[in-house]
Motif scaffolding. Structure first.
Motif, short mmCIF file in Angstrom:
data_model
loop_
_atom_site.label_atom_id
_atom_site.label_comp_id
_atom_site.label_asym_id
_atom_site.label_seq_id
_atom_site.Cartn_x
_atom_site.Cartn_y
_atom_site.Cartn_z
N ASP A 55 34.90 -73.11 43.63
CA ASP A 55 33.93 -73.81 44.70
C ASP A 55 32.46 -73.53 43.99
O ASP A 55 32.56 -72.60 43.04
N LYS A 56 31.43 -74.19 44.51
CA LYS A 56 30.32 -74.15 43.85
C LYS A 56 29.53 -72.55 43.89
O LYS A 56 28.93 -72.06 43.17
N GLN A 57 29.85 -71.86 44.89
CA GLN A 57 29.55 -70.77 45.06
C GLN A 57 30.56 -69.50 44.45
O GLN A 57 30.12 -68.35 44.39
N GLU A 58 31.53 -69.96 43.89
CA GLU A 58 32.50 -69.37 43.23
C GLU A 58 33.03 -68.24 44.13
O GLU A 58 33.37 -66.95 43.73
N THR A 59 33.20 -68.62 45.17
CA THR A 59 33.84 -67.71 46.23
C THR A 59 35.50 -67.74 46.35
O THR A 59 36.25 -67.20 46.84
N ILE A 60 35.75 -69.26 46.06
CA ILE A 60 37.13 -69.52 45.80
C ILE A 60 37.70 -69.83 44.62
O ILE A 60 36.83 -70.75 43.87
N ASN A 61 38.76 -69.24 43.99
CA ASN A 61 39.24 -69.61 42.65
C ASN A 61 40.60 -69.87 42.95
O ASN A 61 41.43 -69.13 43.68
N PHE A 62 40.95 -70.95 42.11
CA PHE A 62 42.41 -71.56 42.18
C PHE A 62 42.89 -71.71 40.63
O PHE A 62 42.62 -72.78 40.15
N VAL B 185 32.24 -68.60 29.45
CA VAL B 185 32.37 -69.36 30.48
C VAL B 185 32.01 -70.84 30.40
O VAL B 185 30.72 -70.72 30.11
N LEU B 186 32.51 -71.51 30.75
CA LEU B 186 32.06 -73.13 30.60
C LEU B 186 32.81 -73.86 32.08
O LEU B 186 33.64 -73.47 32.81
N TYR B 187 31.92 -74.76 32.44
CA TYR B 187 32.05 -75.59 33.64
C TYR B 187 32.06 -77.06 33.56
O TYR B 187 31.28 -77.44 32.58
N LYS B 188 32.96 -77.77 34.18
CA LYS B 188 32.81 -79.02 34.26
C LYS B 188 32.88 -79.37 35.77
O LYS B 188 33.65 -78.88 36.77
N ASP B 189 31.86 -80.20 36.60
CA ASP B 189 32.05 -80.69 37.74
C ASP B 189 33.16 -81.22 38.14
O ASP B 189 33.60 -82.26 37.38
N SER B 190 33.91 -80.78 39.09
CA SER B 190 35.27 -81.04 39.45
C SER B 190 35.41 -81.14 40.90
O SER B 190 35.96 -79.85 41.46
N PRO B 191 35.44 -82.07 41.72
CA PRO B 191 35.61 -81.89 43.17
C PRO B 191 37.31 -81.54 43.45
O PRO B 191 38.07 -82.26 42.71
N ALA B 192 37.54 -80.65 44.38
CA ALA B 192 39.08 -80.65 44.64
C ALA B 192 39.71 -81.73 45.57
O ALA B 192 38.86 -82.78 45.63
N PRO B 193 40.96 -81.72 45.62
CA PRO B 193 41.59 -83.25 45.97
C PRO B 193 41.22 -83.55 47.30
O PRO B 193 41.20 -84.54 47.73
N ASN B 194 40.66 -82.32 48.17
CA ASN B 194 40.35 -82.71 49.49
C ASN B 194 38.75 -83.31 49.46
O ASN B 194 38.24 -83.35 50.46
N GLY B 195 38.01 -83.27 48.29
CA GLY B 195 36.79 -83.65 48.13
C GLY B 195 35.75 -82.48 48.21
O GLY B 195 34.57 -82.78 47.91
N MET B 196 36.34 -81.45 48.36
CA MET B 196 35.23 -80.16 48.31
C MET B 196 34.68 -79.96 46.97
O MET B 196 35.38 -80.12 45.93
N ALA B 197 33.20 -79.85 47.05
CA ALA B 197 32.38 -79.84 45.73
C ALA B 197 33.01 -78.57 44.92
O ALA B 197 33.15 -77.55 45.48
N GLY B 198 33.02 -78.59 43.70
CA GLY B 198 33.52 -77.62 42.65
C GLY B 198 33.37 -77.70 41.43
O GLY B 198 33.06 -79.00 40.92
N ASN B 199 34.02 -76.94 40.66
CA ASN B 199 33.99 -76.95 39.13
C ASN B 199 35.39 -76.54 38.55
O ASN B 199 36.32 -75.84 39.24
#
Length: 196
Positions: free
Chosen positions: A177-184, A142-156
């Protein structure tokens, strides 16, 4: 006239240089080892990618603008050891021409993998990088890169290799999202090993 002692010294230096050159490239890609070898002096984590080393035949699917999955694209994905067996490089060749690859290095100082991605579709001045590790409990990378959503919400942007075996693997690229409760999910790839 060269003395016998000087001749022996020159021969010893020459032999020493040959041995050093052989050791320096002992784990590189060669006819005998077409995908290189892990260097035993590298951190043990170099073997995290052992089952991926070789060539896989894959199908790649990405999301369309309307959020439906696009038609699958055939691709080959090759993994090999580089830098005398201390790093891993992968390259994709896709039927649609959107080829890409990565250089994967493990840092013992931070105890993390750093993955630098490049693609034919763009040449950024600095390569984007993901970081992470293998999850030994779930047998995933599992790998991550900081990447905000188009609406500006913080995420990876999270990349997950799963179902890893000598027969192949699955890959998923998704925004979380940063808490990993939303995934797309944005991109998925399924691979079967052709050659190792």
């Amino acid at each position: 006239m060269i003395s016998r002692r000087n001749t022996l010294l020159v021969l010893a230096l020459f032999a020493s240089n040959i041995l050093l050159a052989q050791d320096y490239a002992a784990y590189e890609v060669s006819a005998k080892n077409p995908f290189g070898l892990p260097n035993p002096k590298a951190p043990i984590q170099i073997k995290d990618y052992a089952d991926l080393i070789g060539i896989c035949d894959c199908t790649s699917e990405s999301k369309n603008q309307d959020q439906t999955w696009a038609e699958p694209v055939a691709m080959t994905w090759t993994f090999k050891y580089i830098m005398n067996g201390t790093a891993v490089q992968d390259e994709t060749i896709k039927a649609d021409g959107s080829n890409s690859g990565s250089i994967r290095q493990y840092s013992a100082d931070s105890a993390r993998w750093y993955v630098h991605y490049y693609s034919i579709t763009g040449t950024p001045p600095v390569l984007p990088a993901w970081e992470g590790n293998i999850n030994k409990e779930k047998d995933k990378i599992v790998l991550y890169k900081d990447s905000p959503a188009p609406n500006g919400m913080a995420g990876n942007y999270r990349i997950t290799f799963s179902d890893i075996s000598k027969e192949g693997f699955n890959w998923l690229g998704e925004w979380v999202d940063k808490q990993e409760t939303i995934n797309f999910p944005l991109w998925r790839i399924k691979c079967k090993k052709r050659e190792s």
